[in-house]
Design a protein around this motif. Structure first.
Motif, PDB file in Angstrom:
ATOM      1  N   LEU A  18       0.698  -1.313  -0.090  1.00 32.06           N
ATOM      2  CA  LEU A  18       0.064  -0.067  -0.019  1.00 32.06           C
ATOM      3  C   LEU A  18       0.894   1.202   0.056  1.00 32.06           C
ATOM      4  O   LEU A  18       0.530   2.151  -0.629  1.00 32.06           O
ATOM      5  N   SER A  19       1.941   1.210   0.589  1.00 30.13           N
ATOM      6  CA  SER A  19       2.892   2.459   0.720  1.00 30.13           C
ATOM      7  C   SER A  19       3.391   2.741  -0.768  1.00 30.13           C
ATOM      8  O   SER A  19       3.939   3.831  -0.821  1.00 30.13           O
ATOM      9  N   ASP A  20       3.602   1.847  -1.466  1.00 32.75           N
ATOM     10  CA  ASP A  20       4.251   2.145  -3.008  1.00 32.75           C
ATOM     11  C   ASP A  20       3.189   3.039  -3.761  1.00 32.75           C
ATOM     12  O   ASP A  20       3.342   3.727  -4.813  1.00 32.75           O
ATOM     13  N   LEU A  21       1.690   3.111  -3.332  1.00 29.67           N
ATOM     14  CA  LEU A  21       0.712   3.694  -3.921  1.00 29.67           C
ATOM     15  C   LEU A  21       0.578   5.287  -3.501  1.00 29.67           C
ATOM     16  O   LEU A  21       0.981   5.679  -2.454  1.00 29.67           O
ATOM     17  N   PRO A  22       0.003   5.938  -4.361  1.00 27.44           N
ATOM     18  CA  PRO A  22      -0.038   7.425  -3.987  1.00 27.44           C
ATOM     19  C   PRO A  22      -1.128   7.474  -2.715  1.00 27.44           C
ATOM     20  O   PRO A  22      -2.011   6.551  -3.055  1.00 27.44           O
ATOM     21  N   ALA A  23      -1.162   8.255  -2.021  1.00 28.62           N
ATOM     22  CA  ALA A  23      -1.974   8.354  -0.943  1.00 28.62           C
ATOM     23  C   ALA A  23      -3.536   7.941  -1.208  1.00 28.62           C
ATOM     24  O   ALA A  23      -4.107   7.198  -0.545  1.00 28.62           O
ATOM     25  N   ASP A  24      -3.965   8.627  -2.319  1.00 34.08           N
ATOM     26  CA  ASP A  24      -5.446   8.574  -2.734  1.00 34.08           C
ATOM     27  C   ASP A  24      -5.830   7.002  -3.004  1.00 34.08           C
ATOM     28  O   ASP A  24      -6.746   6.444  -2.815  1.00 34.08           O
ATOM     29  N   GLU A  25      -4.909   6.551  -3.781  1.00 32.66           N
ATOM     30  CA  GLU A  25      -4.956   5.080  -4.184  1.00 32.66           C
ATOM     31  C   GLU A  25      -5.009   4.251  -3.209  1.00 32.66           C
ATOM     32  O   GLU A  25      -5.693   3.152  -3.055  1.00 32.66           O
ATOM     33  N   ALA A  26      -4.117   4.352  -2.300  1.00 33.28           N
ATOM     34  CA  ALA A  26      -3.963   3.519  -1.098  1.00 33.28           C
ATOM     35  C   ALA A  26      -5.307   3.577  -0.437  1.00 33.28           C
ATOM     36  O   ALA A  26      -5.579   2.517   0.207  1.00 33.28           O
ATOM     37  N   ALA A  27      -5.633   4.583  -0.043  1.00 32.86           N
ATOM     38  CA  ALA A  27      -6.929   4.698   0.606  1.00 32.86           C
ATOM     39  C   ALA A  27      -8.235   3.995  -0.068  1.00 32.86           C
ATOM     40  O   ALA A  27      -8.795   3.579   0.590  1.00 32.86           O
ATOM     41  N   TYR A  53       2.724   5.888   7.156  1.00 31.83           N
ATOM     42  CA  TYR A  53       3.936   6.623   6.582  1.00 31.83           C
ATOM     43  C   TYR A  53       4.617   7.237   7.315  1.00 31.83           C
ATOM     44  O   TYR A  53       5.886   7.420   7.235  1.00 31.83           O
ATOM     45  N   GLU A  54       4.296   7.725   8.611  1.00 33.39           N
ATOM     46  CA  GLU A  54       5.107   8.470   9.501  1.00 33.39           C
ATOM     47  C   GLU A  54       5.904   7.326  10.155  1.00 33.39           C
ATOM     48  O   GLU A  54       7.377   7.726  10.376  1.00 33.39           O
ATOM     49  N   LEU A  55       5.390   6.091  10.467  1.00 36.04           N
ATOM     50  CA  LEU A  55       6.345   5.159  11.340  1.00 36.04           C
ATOM     51  C   LEU A  55       7.522   4.599   9.963  1.00 36.04           C
ATOM     52  O   LEU A  55       8.698   4.382  10.265  1.00 36.04           O
ATOM     53  N   GLU A  56       7.110   4.501   8.881  1.00 31.98           N
ATOM     54  CA  GLU A  56       8.031   4.224   7.861  1.00 31.98           C
ATOM     55  C   GLU A  56       9.063   5.130   7.671  1.00 31.98           C
ATOM     56  O   GLU A  56      10.336   4.595   7.676  1.00 31.98           O
ATOM     57  N   GLN A  57       8.920   6.487   7.653  1.00 33.25           N
ATOM     58  CA  GLN A  57       9.767   7.355   7.484  1.00 33.25           C
ATOM     59  C   GLN A  57      10.752   7.338   8.844  1.00 33.25           C
ATOM     60  O   GLN A  57      11.946   7.742   8.673  1.00 33.25           O
ATOM     61  N   LEU A  58      10.204   7.361  10.026  1.00 32.13           N
ATOM     62  CA  LEU A  58      10.791   7.116  11.349  1.00 32.13           C
ATOM     63  C   LEU A  58      11.868   6.103  11.181  1.00 32.13           C
ATOM     64  O   LEU A  58      12.768   6.092  11.503  1.00 32.13           O
ATOM     65  N   ALA A  59      11.502   4.722  10.753  1.00 28.19           N
ATOM     66  CA  ALA A  59      11.986   3.820  10.823  1.00 28.19           C
ATOM     67  C   ALA A  59      13.291   3.976   9.772  1.00 28.19           C
ATOM     68  O   ALA A  59      14.371   3.534  10.004  1.00 28.19           O
ATOM     69  N   ARG A  60      13.071   4.389   8.748  1.00 30.85           N
ATOM     70  CA  ARG A  60      14.243   4.762   7.417  1.00 30.85           C
ATOM     71  C   ARG A  60      15.281   5.745   8.359  1.00 30.85           C
ATOM     72  O   ARG A  60      16.224   5.233   8.227  1.00 30.85           O
TER      73      ARG A  60
END
Length: 183
Positions: A18-27, A53-60
Motif C-alpha cells: 500500500l505504501s508504494d501507491l499514491p495516498a488517494d489510491e492506497a486509501a 507513512y510516519e512510522l515508515e519514515q521514522l524507521a528509515r
C-alpha cells in the motif's frame, strides 16, 4: 535467524505494498478491503495509512542513522521465522520464505514486534526494545536475549509483540525469490 517470511492473500500475491501507491489510491484499496471485516486489514482504524507513512519514515531515518543503506523509500514487510498467527490475517493466506543469505543485511531493519505497537505511546511497559529500530547484528543479539515472540507469546497474552518485523528496503532479493519460486 535463517529464514524471513512474508504472509499475504493468495489471490493477490506477495509484496503488494500500500505504501508504494499514491495516498488517494492506497486509501481506495484500504476502503475496499475494509468491506471484509473477517480479515485483519479490514479492521484497520481511521488514520492507519497516515500513521503507517510516519512510522515508515521514522524507521528509515533511524536505520540510516545506524548505518543502514535503504534502496527503497518505503519498506516491504517480512518477519523473522515462521508465524502461523499471521496466516489468520487472510481469507486464504500464503507465505514466501526467503533465506537470509539472499539479502544484503545492510538493507534490512528490524523492530522487535510490529512497528505500530513498538512506537505506540500507548505501549509504555519499559521494555528495552520499545521505540527502537535494529540492524541485523543488533537483532541477532536481541533474539539471543529474548527469543522469538511467536514462541514465547504465541497467544498474544504477554504483550503486543507476536513476531519480529523486518523492514526490507530493497526490491532485488524479493524479485529473485519470485523467479526461483522459493516458498
Amino acid at each position: 535467524m535463517d529464514y524471513l517470511y512474508h504472509y499475504y492473500e493468495k489471490a493477490i500475491g506477495p509484496f503488494r505494498n500500500l505504501s508504494d501507491l499514491p495516498a488517494d489510491e492506497a486509501a481506495e484499496v484500504l476502503d475496499s478491503i475494509k468491506h471484509n471485516k473477517d480479515v485483519m486489514a479490514g479492521r484497520r482504524a481511521a488514520g492507519y495509512m497516515k500513521r503507517r507513512y510516519e512510522l515508515e519514515q521514522l524507521a528509515r531515518a533511524m536505520f540510516i542513522a545506524k548505518g543502514g543503506q535503504p534502496v527503497r523509500k518505503v519498506p516491504h514487510y517480512m518477519v523473522v521465522g515462521e508465524c502461523e498467527w499471521l496466516n489468520s490475517w487472510y481469507e486464504e493466506g500464503a507465505a514466501v520464505k526467503i533465506h537470509i543469505s539472499s539479502f544484503n543485511t545492510d538493507t534490512l531493519s528490524f523492530s522487535y514486534g510490529d512497528l505500530f505497537p513498538t512506537f505506540s505511546p500507548k505501549v509504555d511497559d519499559g521494555k528495552e526494545y520499545r521505540g527502537n529500530i535494529y540492524t541485523y547484528k543488533e537483532m541477532v543479539q536481541l533474539i539471543h536475549k529474548y527469543g522469538l515472540p511467536q514462541v514465547w507469546n504465541k497467544e498474544g497474552t504477554k504483550g503486543p509483540e507476536r513476531y519480529i518485523e523486518v523492514q526490507v528496503w530493497d526490491d532485488e532479493p524479493l524479485q529473485i525469490s519470485r523467479i526461483k519460486g522459493e516458498k
